[in-house]
Scaffold this motif. Structure first.
Motif, PDB file in Angstrom:
ATOM      1  N   SER A 111       0.846  -1.180   0.000  1.00  0.00           N
ATOM      2  CA  SER A 111       0.000   0.000   0.000  1.00  0.00           C
ATOM      3  C   SER A 111       0.886   1.236   0.000  1.00  0.00           C
ATOM      4  CB  SER A 111      -0.917   0.025   1.219  1.00  0.00           C
ATOM      5  OG  SER A 111      -1.731   1.186   1.203  1.00  0.00           O
ATOM      6  N   ASN A 112       0.336   2.327  -0.494  1.00  0.00           N
ATOM      7  CA  ASN A 112       1.041   3.610  -0.403  1.00  0.00           C
ATOM      8  C   ASN A 112       0.556   4.428   0.783  1.00  0.00           C
ATOM      9  OD1 ASN A 112      -1.485   4.135  -1.454  1.00  0.00           O
ATOM     10  ND2 ASN A 112      -0.774   5.690  -2.899  1.00  0.00           N
ATOM     11  N   SER A 113      -0.136   3.739   1.703  1.00  0.00           N
ATOM     12  CA  SER A 113      -0.593   4.381   2.933  1.00  0.00           C
ATOM     13  C   SER A 113      -0.298   3.453   4.098  1.00  0.00           C
ATOM     14  CB  SER A 113      -2.096   4.675   2.870  1.00  0.00           C
ATOM     15  OG  SER A 113      -2.618   4.959   4.153  1.00  0.00           O
ATOM     16  N   LEU A 145       4.868   2.494   0.137  1.00  0.00           N
ATOM     17  CA  LEU A 145       5.213   2.658  -1.270  1.00  0.00           C
ATOM     18  C   LEU A 145       5.123   4.129  -1.667  1.00  0.00           C
ATOM     19  CD1 LEU A 145       3.265  -0.337  -2.872  1.00  0.00           C
ATOM     20  CD2 LEU A 145       5.728  -0.204  -2.445  1.00  0.00           C
ATOM     21  N   LEU A 168       4.364   6.337  -4.538  1.00  0.00           N
ATOM     22  CA  LEU A 168       3.759   6.320  -5.872  1.00  0.00           C
ATOM     23  C   LEU A 168       3.482   7.717  -6.403  1.00  0.00           C
ATOM     24  CD1 LEU A 168       1.179   3.381  -5.444  1.00  0.00           C
ATOM     25  CD2 LEU A 168       3.533   3.295  -6.295  1.00  0.00           C
ATOM     26  N   LEU A 172       7.189  -0.097  -8.302  1.00  0.00           N
ATOM     27  CA  LEU A 172       6.112  -0.980  -7.836  1.00  0.00           C
ATOM     28  C   LEU A 172       6.295  -2.389  -8.380  1.00  0.00           C
ATOM     29  CD1 LEU A 172       3.370  -1.468  -6.461  1.00  0.00           C
ATOM     30  CD2 LEU A 172       2.275  -0.686  -8.577  1.00  0.00           C
ATOM     31  N   VAL A 195      -2.666  -5.637  -3.272  1.00  0.00           N
ATOM     32  CA  VAL A 195      -2.173  -4.270  -3.392  1.00  0.00           C
ATOM     33  C   VAL A 195      -3.358  -3.339  -3.261  1.00  0.00           C
ATOM     34  CG1 VAL A 195      -0.939  -2.615  -4.828  1.00  0.00           C
ATOM     35  CG2 VAL A 195      -0.325  -5.053  -4.923  1.00  0.00           C
ATOM     36  N   THR A 196      -3.311  -2.445  -2.287  1.00  0.00           N
ATOM     37  CA  THR A 196      -4.395  -1.492  -2.097  1.00  0.00           C
ATOM     38  C   THR A 196      -3.798  -0.096  -2.027  1.00  0.00           C
ATOM     39  OG1 THR A 196      -6.241  -0.846  -0.669  1.00  0.00           O
ATOM     40  CG2 THR A 196      -4.353  -1.876   0.403  1.00  0.00           C
ATOM     41  N   THR A 197      -4.297   0.803  -2.864  1.00  0.00           N
ATOM     42  CA  THR A 197      -3.688   2.120  -2.976  1.00  0.00           C
ATOM     43  C   THR A 197      -4.712   3.231  -2.863  1.00  0.00           C
ATOM     44  OG1 THR A 197      -3.921   2.226  -5.380  1.00  0.00           O
ATOM     45  CG2 THR A 197      -1.933   1.160  -4.525  1.00  0.00           C
ATOM     46  N   ALA A 231      -2.784   8.557  -6.432  1.00  0.00           N
ATOM     47  CA  ALA A 231      -1.468   9.190  -6.447  1.00  0.00           C
ATOM     48  C   ALA A 231      -1.369  10.109  -7.664  1.00  0.00           C
ATOM     49  CB  ALA A 231      -0.360   8.134  -6.489  1.00  0.00           C
ATOM     50  N   VAL A 272      -1.629   1.119 -12.867  1.00  0.00           N
ATOM     51  CA  VAL A 272      -1.209   0.257 -11.756  1.00  0.00           C
ATOM     52  C   VAL A 272      -1.713  -1.165 -11.975  1.00  0.00           C
ATOM     53  CG1 VAL A 272      -1.433  -0.170  -9.286  1.00  0.00           C
ATOM     54  CG2 VAL A 272      -1.082   2.162 -10.122  1.00  0.00           C
ATOM     55  N   PHE A 330      -8.566  -0.364  -5.211  1.00  0.00           N
ATOM     56  CA  PHE A 330      -8.308   1.060  -5.405  1.00  0.00           C
ATOM     57  C   PHE A 330      -9.377   1.839  -4.649  1.00  0.00           C
ATOM     58  CE2 PHE A 330      -6.617  -1.169  -9.093  1.00  0.00           C
ATOM     59  CZ  PHE A 330      -5.298  -0.691  -9.124  1.00  0.00           C
TER      60      PHE A 330
END
Length: 926
Positions: free
Chosen positions: A497-499, A524, A526, A537, A555-557, A560, A568, A587
């Motif tokens: 994740s990017n969080s 991450l 991004l 990634l 993968v959960t984002t 960005a 992605v 997403f």
């Protein structure tokens, strides 16, 4: 057991023949004399000679009376009919030995090779066992190889010898595992063939085709033609000359060739006449789109049953009524005989639904998510063709990789269980049902309802290996994973994740779904632009997927800058295909309604990537097949290209967790079906028959302590001795006979296990103490009433457990296990299973209750003898499977010590047995 001369209507059954056609099996009656004579006259000289050892042009009046007038007990005969004609006759006559009967068959020359003889044998054997016969014998001429083959291939241990120029065959007819396997194999081939006839027709006639836009008849014809059906299409409407650019026929009789599938879209009052017309024209199958059969209670259901009976009697299967239609996307077929406006995209997912409304939901969800399908069956009211039939076909269908079914009702759970268990070992099976399925019936559904404990039906589904969900959306969540990703080979999940906060939440969700977090990368970066973020990634995900501890990735984002969700998804898809491990994405936070990321997002191939990715990369381990199966899904059937995407991480985790659990179920050892030693089924059957004969007018009767002990002894189960008494002196005498010390118990079923309320007193070691305890118990229990008492030998201390078994109208035998006391009384901590049970099923049942940890050394206590519990469960499951007349059995408590166990109390109720929805004879659902 059938009373002499009483016609056993419940023996009647519709049956599926080897080639997929149908027939009606019923006991013979004196009214069949003319039909039997006509059958005989049609036979060839050779067939008559093989049956009667001589030639006779006609049967005499005396012979006809003997053949058609039977008592349905010592002399039983069945006929199989198609239309008004008999196509096969089977009979048995009891011999001087009351346990043996002579059996004989005669199959029409025109219907040989269709499995008529084997079906007659199965039904005759079931009737004979019901009437106390245990062995069949037959005299066959050596040249009658077809009949010798029927006996040899039945799965029984056939003994043979020559006597005066004939072959004498004899065999026990009690079902064996081999004979059941043979029956199920024949049933599977026949039902799969009948479904293949419906889904792969060469010609289709739309009866009720219309030129009026928007009508059902118009839509069905339009979709069939526009879908590019590769066979011939005929429109039938007596009031139109031309429809959809083709000549319309006034009736089926005008069509110049036989019709495989008739699609019926006429008003309800015309359906019966159309079915008759289809029967005369030799149509193989019917798709009934006409609705309304569930709208007027009993009358509509009666018409529906009559419709199905009429169709089956003339060799036709029925899809519907109120069916949305049939779809087969095979390029060689391209069948869209449905209300779907276009032929769905080609894929490897096959779908089954009951009501038209649910069919629309499934179709729409699959279309919206980009999921291709192989075939779709909408059964409508499911009056004939059912999910069991569909699974029989999909098990062998090379174009089906995964199966999804939505049930509003379930007609034959035991059959579903054994078919689904077999299918799920090679193909994922997803079942959507509500919590009231089996308890309530929707309009138009005429099946039994369940009286089993809550959760029993769900336990049966888990036992069968299916993935159970509640909604079509949840079904499609799982379907998009199994249709596009290889199965995970373990529980390890890499979380990206990017969080940081979101990654931690997802990691917690992984654990709550029974999986493990093998890697967590929640930071991450991004926001660095697509040219930098995507390679980073891809490198991170690829590195994680190379880790042997990682079996899948999620993968959960959050959105960005400069990076689209589609980009992605494309990046992750390439990572998944390169690694051969499943990857799913979620997403969140996307507000743009134009972005659709709920389903499969497919990336275009570029660079040196192959044009068609392999279904299962060579480096990917394949889950081992269960013992006795053919292995995993067909590796030649490609996975659908795309990445499963979800709008929320919760839905992604729930779907991935279900797939991980299924993969574990499929790869594990399920044990064997082993009958415990020391079982005497016949002795138990005789004892139960005596009880039923004594109380024939009573719905249920409770076995006495002596009868219970004798019955349990037949199955190798020992009950702790006890004795009732009427006075203190008698109590002392019985205690001396049983042996000191003893326990004192009230006979009230609610208080006899309550030590805290004074219903039990333990370790009484002499006469004086026993007398004092009797007085004290009478005083303590006085506020509750006056009850009898008993003394019982003391048992070694141990963990108290409860074991129950019932005969449910819908599911048949259900076995329940829990730890006695508050766990089951207040918390309903029961586990359930439906026999027959493998050793793996039994182990799962014992370990399923939440309180079962107390059996395995809880808080430093010595572990209980779990092997003894499993042996007891195996014996009770076999007892219940063999004897449906046992309406209810309860062992409470069972004390399980460190070595061995003791059954302290047994309550057994006997009544008239339910006719189970799945039995040792092939019969279509009534």
């Amino acid at each position: 057991m059938v009373a002499d001369g009483q016609y056993p209507e419940y023996w009647e059954a519709d049956v599926v023949l080897r080639d997929g056609g149908t027939g009606h099996l019923r006991p013979i009656s004196p009214a069949d004399a003319d039909a039997v004579q006509a059958f005989h006259v049609r036979q060839s000289q050779n067939s008559i000679y093989l049956r009667f050892f001589t030639y006779k042009a006609r049967l005499s009046a005396k012979e006809l009376r003997r053949f058609t007038e039977v008592d349905h007990h010592d002399r039983v005969a069945f006929v199989i009919t198609r239309g008004g004609d008999i196509i096969g006759i089977g009979r048995y006559d009891r011999l001087d030995d009351p346990l043996e009967a002579e059996v004989a068959f005669n199959v029409s020359d025109h219907h040989q090779g269709r499995g008529v003889g084997s079906i007659l044998l199965e039904h005759l054997a079931a009737a004979a066992r019901e009437n106390g016969i245990r062995r069949f014998s037959a005299e066959v001429l050596p040249e009658n190889r077809k009949m010798i083959t029927v006996f040899a291939e039945a799965g029984y241990e056939v003994q043979r010898h020559f006597d005066d120029g004939v072959v004498v065959l004899s065999f026990d007819i009690d079902p064996t595992r081999r004979s059941r396997a043979v029956m199920e194999s024949r049933e599977h081939r026949a039902e799969a063939r009948s479904m293949a006839e419906l889904l792969t027709p060469s010609s289709v006639a739309v009866i009720g085709a219309s030129r009026e836009w928007g009508t059902v008849g118009y839509e069905l014809l339009d979709h069939l033609v526009d879908g590019g059906f590769t066979g011939r299409v005929y429109a039938v409407n007596p009031e139109a000359f031309e429809l959809h650019g083709m000549i319309s026929h006034a009736s089926l009789a005008e069509i110049p060739e036989p019709v495989d599938l008739a699609v019926i879209a006429v008003p309800q009052d015309q359906v019966e006449a159309v079915v008759d017309e289809c029967g005369r024209a030799g149509v193989k199958g019917l798709l009934v789109a006409t609705a309304g059969y569930g709208d007027d209670d009993g009358d509509g259901l009666a018409r529906q049953r009559a419709l199905v009976h009429k169709a089956r009697a003339q060799g036709m299967r029925v899809v519907g009524p109120a069916s949305l239609g049939l779809v087969n996307t095979d390029p060689a077929i391209r069948l869209n005989a449905s209300m779907a406006p276009g032929l769905p995209a080609r894929g490897a997912l096959s779908l089954f639904s009951q009501s038209a409304g649910l069919g629309v939901l499934l179709y729409a969800s699959a279309h919206r998510r980009g999921l291709g399908v192989s075939s779709v069956i909408s059964a409508g009211n499911r009056a004939d063709v059912s999910g069991n039939d569909a699974m029989q076909f999909w098990e062998d269908d090379p174009t089906t990789r995964a199966v999804g079914l939505y049930f509003e009702s379930i007609g034959n759970p035991r059959k579903f269980s054994r078919i689904a268990r077999r299918l799920a070992r090679t193909k994922p099976v997803i079942v959507a049902k509500s919590d009231v399925t089996g308890l309530q019936l929707p309009p138009g559904h005429a099946v039994r309802t369940s009286q089993a404990p809550p959760g029993a039906l769900d336990s049966m589904l888990r036992q069968s290996g299916v993935m159970r969900v509640e909604t079509t959306e949840q079904l499609m969540d799982i379907a998009q994973i199994v249709a596009s990703q290889p199965l995970p080979q373990g529980p390890g999940v890499a979380v990206f994740s990017n969080s940081s906060a979101l990654g931690k939440v997802v990691a917690d969700g992984v654990v709550s779904q029974g999986m493990t977090v093998a890697r967590l990368e929640a930071g991450l970066q991004l926001d660095t632009g697509q040219s930098v973020a995507l390679p980073a990634l891809a490198a991170a995900v690829a590195d994680a997927l190379r880790d042997e501890a990682v079996h899948a990735a999620i993968v959960t984002t959050l959105p960005a800058r400069g990076l689209t969700a589609e980009a992605v998804a494309a990046c992750l898809q390439r990572c998944a295909e390169a690694a051969g491990k499943p990857v799913v994405a979620s997403f969140t936070g996307i507000l743009d309604a134009r972005v659709q990321l709920d389903g499969l997002v497919a990336a275009p191939w570029s660079g040196d990537a192959p044009a068609t990715p392999p279904a299962t990369p060579a480096s990917t381990p394949v889950a081992p097949a269960a013992p006795g199966t053919a292995g995993g899904s067909d590796p030649a059937l490609p996975l659908q290209r795309g990445l499963p995407c979800f709008p929320s991480p919760g839905a992604a985790l729930a779907a991935l967790g279900a797939v991980v659990r299924y993969s574990h179920w499929r790869s594990r050892d399920h044990g064997e079906f082993v009958d415990p030693a020391g079982v005497d089924v016949d002795a138990a059957a005789r004892l139960l028959a005596d009880v039923r004969a004594r109380v024939a007018d009573v719905e249920l009767t409770r076995l006495t302590a002596e009868e219970s002990a004798a019955l349990m002894d037949c199955y190798g189960i020992a009950l702790q001795p006890s004795a009732r008494f009427a006075s203190a002196d008698e109590a002392v005498e019985e205690a001396g006979r049983l042996g000191w010390p003893v326990a004192l118990k009230t006979m009230d079923e609610h208080l006899r296990h309550r030590l805290d309320l004074g219903g039990v007193r333990l370790n009484i070691d002499d006469a004086g103490s026993l007398r004092r305890n009797i007085t004290l118990m009478e005083k303590v229990l006085a506020p509750f009433g006056s009850f009898g008492m008993e003394v019982q030998s003391m048992a070694p201390s141990g963990q108290a457990c409860s074991l129950r078994a019932i005969e449910d109208p819908l599911m048949g035998p259900v076995v329940s296990f829990g730890l006695a006391g508050d766990a089951v009384n207040l918390l309903d901590d029961w586990a359930h299973a439906v026999p027959p049970l493998s050793t793996g099923d039994i182990a799962d049942l014992v370990r399923a209750p939440r309180a079962s940890r107390k059996l395995f050394g809880y808080q430093g206590l010595p572990p209980a003898d779990v092997a003894a519990i499993e042996d007891l469960v195996a014996r009770v499951a076999l007892l219940k499977d063999n004897h449906p007349e046992i309406a209810r059995l309860e062992f409470n408590p069972v004390l399980v010590a460190a070595s061995g166990l003791t059954v302290l109390s047994a309550a057994i109720d006997v009544g008239n047995p339910q006719r189970r929805t799945d039995s040792a004879r092939r019969a279509m659902r009534d």
